[in-house]
Motif scaffolding. Structure first.
Motif, PDB file in Angstrom:
ATOM      1  N   UNK A  58       0.883  -1.177   0.000  1.00 35.94           N
ATOM      2  CA  UNK A  58       0.000   0.000   0.000  1.00 35.94           C
ATOM      3  C   UNK A  58       0.911   1.214   0.000  1.00 35.94           C
ATOM      4  N   UNK A  59       0.922   1.950  -1.090  1.00 35.43           N
ATOM      5  CA  UNK A  59       1.795   3.124  -1.183  1.00 35.43           C
ATOM      6  C   UNK A  59       0.931   4.376  -1.121  1.00 35.43           C
ATOM      7  N   UNK A  60       0.919   5.011   0.058  1.00 36.15           N
ATOM      8  CA  UNK A  60       0.160   6.253   0.259  1.00 36.15           C
ATOM      9  C   UNK A  60       1.177   7.379   0.402  1.00 36.15           C
ATOM     10  N   UNK A  61       1.183   8.302  -0.555  1.00 32.94           N
ATOM     11  CA  UNK A  61       2.143   9.409  -0.457  1.00 32.94           C
ATOM     12  C   UNK A  61       1.822  10.281   0.761  1.00 32.94           C
ATOM     13  N   UNK A  62       0.528  10.387   1.127  1.00 31.42           N
ATOM     14  CA  UNK A  62       0.160  11.148   2.327  1.00 31.42           C
ATOM     15  C   UNK A  62       0.802  10.524   3.564  1.00 31.42           C
ATOM     16  N   UNK A  63       0.724   9.186   3.692  1.00 28.97           N
ATOM     17  CA  UNK A  63       1.340   8.510   4.849  1.00 28.97           C
ATOM     18  C   UNK A  63       2.858   8.690   4.819  1.00 28.97           C
ATOM     19  N   UNK A  64       3.467   8.576   3.643  1.00 26.97           N
ATOM     20  CA  UNK A  64       4.935   8.725   3.551  1.00 26.97           C
ATOM     21  C   UNK A  64       5.341  10.141   3.959  1.00 26.97           C
ATOM     22  N   UNK A  65       4.547  11.129   3.520  1.00 31.28           N
ATOM     23  CA  UNK A  65       4.856  12.519   3.890  1.00 31.28           C
ATOM     24  C   UNK A  65       4.672  12.739   5.388  1.00 31.28           C
ATOM     25  N   UNK A  66       3.594  12.175   5.957  1.00 24.49           N
ATOM     26  CA  UNK A  66       3.372  12.363   7.400  1.00 24.49           C
ATOM     27  C   UNK A  66       4.490  11.699   8.206  1.00 24.49           C
ATOM     28  N   UNK A  67       5.013  10.551   7.722  1.00 25.73           N
ATOM     29  CA  UNK A  67       6.115   9.983   8.516  1.00 25.73           C
ATOM     30  C   UNK A  67       7.379  10.820   8.331  1.00 25.73           C
ATOM     31  N   UNK A 125       7.945  17.512  -8.067  1.00 22.13           N
ATOM     32  CA  UNK A 125       9.318  16.970  -8.059  1.00 22.13           C
ATOM     33  C   UNK A 125       9.610  16.250  -6.738  1.00 22.13           C
ATOM     34  N   UNK A 126       9.137  16.823  -5.624  1.00 21.71           N
ATOM     35  CA  UNK A 126       9.364  16.184  -4.314  1.00 21.71           C
ATOM     36  C   UNK A 126       8.627  14.853  -4.247  1.00 21.71           C
ATOM     37  N   UNK A 127       7.398  14.856  -4.750  1.00 25.10           N
ATOM     38  CA  UNK A 127       6.580  13.637  -4.701  1.00 25.10           C
ATOM     39  C   UNK A 127       7.199  12.548  -5.574  1.00 25.10           C
ATOM     40  N   UNK A 128       7.671  12.917  -6.757  1.00 26.99           N
ATOM     41  CA  UNK A 128       8.239  11.895  -7.659  1.00 26.99           C
ATOM     42  C   UNK A 128       9.510  11.297  -7.057  1.00 26.99           C
ATOM     43  N   UNK A 129      10.341  12.107  -6.398  1.00 34.07           N
ATOM     44  CA  UNK A 129      11.553  11.568  -5.737  1.00 34.07           C
ATOM     45  C   UNK A 129      11.155  10.570  -4.652  1.00 34.07           C
ATOM     46  N   UNK A 130      10.123  10.936  -3.881  1.00 33.93           N
ATOM     47  CA  UNK A 130       9.662  10.090  -2.786  1.00 33.93           C
ATOM     48  C   UNK A 130       9.156   8.747  -3.327  1.00 33.93           C
ATOM     49  N   UNK A 131       8.351   8.796  -4.385  1.00 27.20           N
ATOM     50  CA  UNK A 131       7.769   7.569  -4.946  1.00 27.20           C
ATOM     51  C   UNK A 131       8.866   6.710  -5.582  1.00 27.20           C
ATOM     52  N   UNK A 132       9.757   7.339  -6.301  1.00 27.51           N
ATOM     53  CA  UNK A 132      10.837   6.599  -6.967  1.00 27.51           C
ATOM     54  C   UNK A 132      11.673   5.826  -5.928  1.00 27.51           C
ATOM     55  N   UNK A 133      11.985   6.527  -4.842  1.00 32.42           N
ATOM     56  CA  UNK A 133      12.783   5.908  -3.779  1.00 32.42           C
ATOM     57  C   UNK A 133      12.013   4.748  -3.138  1.00 32.42           C
ATOM     58  N   UNK A 134      10.736   4.956  -2.911  1.00 31.70           N
ATOM     59  CA  UNK A 134       9.926   3.925  -2.262  1.00 31.70           C
ATOM     60  C   UNK A 134       9.775   2.706  -3.175  1.00 31.70           C
ATOM     61  N   UNK A 135       9.567   2.933  -4.461  1.00 25.82           N
ATOM     62  CA  UNK A 135       9.386   1.807  -5.399  1.00 25.82           C
ATOM     63  C   UNK A 135      10.653   0.978  -5.513  1.00 25.82           C
TER      64      UNK A 135
END
Ligand code: AMP
Length: 216
Positions: free
Chosen positions: A28-37, A62-72
């Motif tokens: 489950x990849x929630x960018x909101x949860x990743x940002x809150x942590x 750009x910030x969101x794409x870096x976060x998702x790329x790293x998580x994936x």
């Protein structure tokens, strides 16, 4: 299997994603949860995102794409993925197609959850979220077994700062302006869009969600 849960804040994406991820063993990849942590841990990303989140605005692409790329990169190539709250702009959707293509993957299904603004406002006022595992409750409709505690992991539940009435109004507006255009984007995409009416019980919505994803 790569699935996107699309829909306005409060429509139940998190509830449905956690449930399907648990039953299928998917991520489950929630960018909101990743940002809150990131906020809780006080990382640079958290500091960069804080002002946008508290104002109900979107964090820059750009910030969101870096976060998702790293998580994936940390997920195995075979694991099913449920994206919740991402993508939120057509730029992020294009970015996701490109990132997935790098590992020979693609978006398989997009599920659009729909509810009226009145219903969303009601749900967000009662929403309580688990900061640890992402589980979502509602004090009126789906309370936890022990008041204030997460059923899944026992952490203390939180009422999110951005679920306050003024911010909710802005988040709904931002959804209409910046995220709703993704419906047309995915209608023209090989994945297509399956609509699920979300003003039903959690179980009824879940049945339709599973059917849409093909895990009936
Ligand atoms: P959510 O938990 O999905 O409702 O997200 C909470 C807040 O985090 C949003 O109101 C945005 O400020 C930020 N956020 C989460 N996901 C994204 C995204 N994909 N793009 C931009 N901002 C996001």
């Amino acid at each position: 299997m790569v699935v996107i849960l699309l829909g306005p804040p409060g429509v139940g994406k998190g509830t449905q994603a956690v449930r399907l991820a648990d039953s299928e063993g998917w991520a489950h990849v929630s960018t909101g949860d990743l940002l809150r942590s990131a906020l809780r841990e006080g990382t640079t990303l958290g500091e960069q995102a804080r002002g946008f989140m508290n104002a109900g605005e979107l964090v820059p692409d750009a910030l969101i794409m870096d976060l998702v790329r790293e998580h994936l990169a940390a997920l195995g190539p075979e694991v099913g993925i449920l994206f919740d709250g991402f993508p939120r702009t057509t730029a992020q959707a294009g970015g996701l197609d490109a990132v997935l293509a790098e590992s020979g993957r693609k978006v398989d299904t997009v599920v659009l959850f729909e509810a009226s603004d009145d219903e969303l406002v009601k749900r967000l006022s009662g929403r309580r979220s688990c900061p640890e595992c992402g589980a979502v409750y509602n004090v009126f409709f789906t309370p936890p077994e022990n008041e204030g505690k997460c059923d899944r992991c026992g952490a203390a539940l939180q009422h999110r700062e951005d679920d306050a009435p003024g911010t909710v109004e802005r988040r709904l507006q931002v959804y209409q302006e910046q995220t709703a255009p993704l419906v047309a984007y995915y209608q023209a995409h090989p994945a297509g869009v399956v609509r699920v009416p979300a003003e039903q019980s959690v179980d009824a919505v879940h049945g339709e969600f599973r059917a849409a994803v093909g895990v009936g």
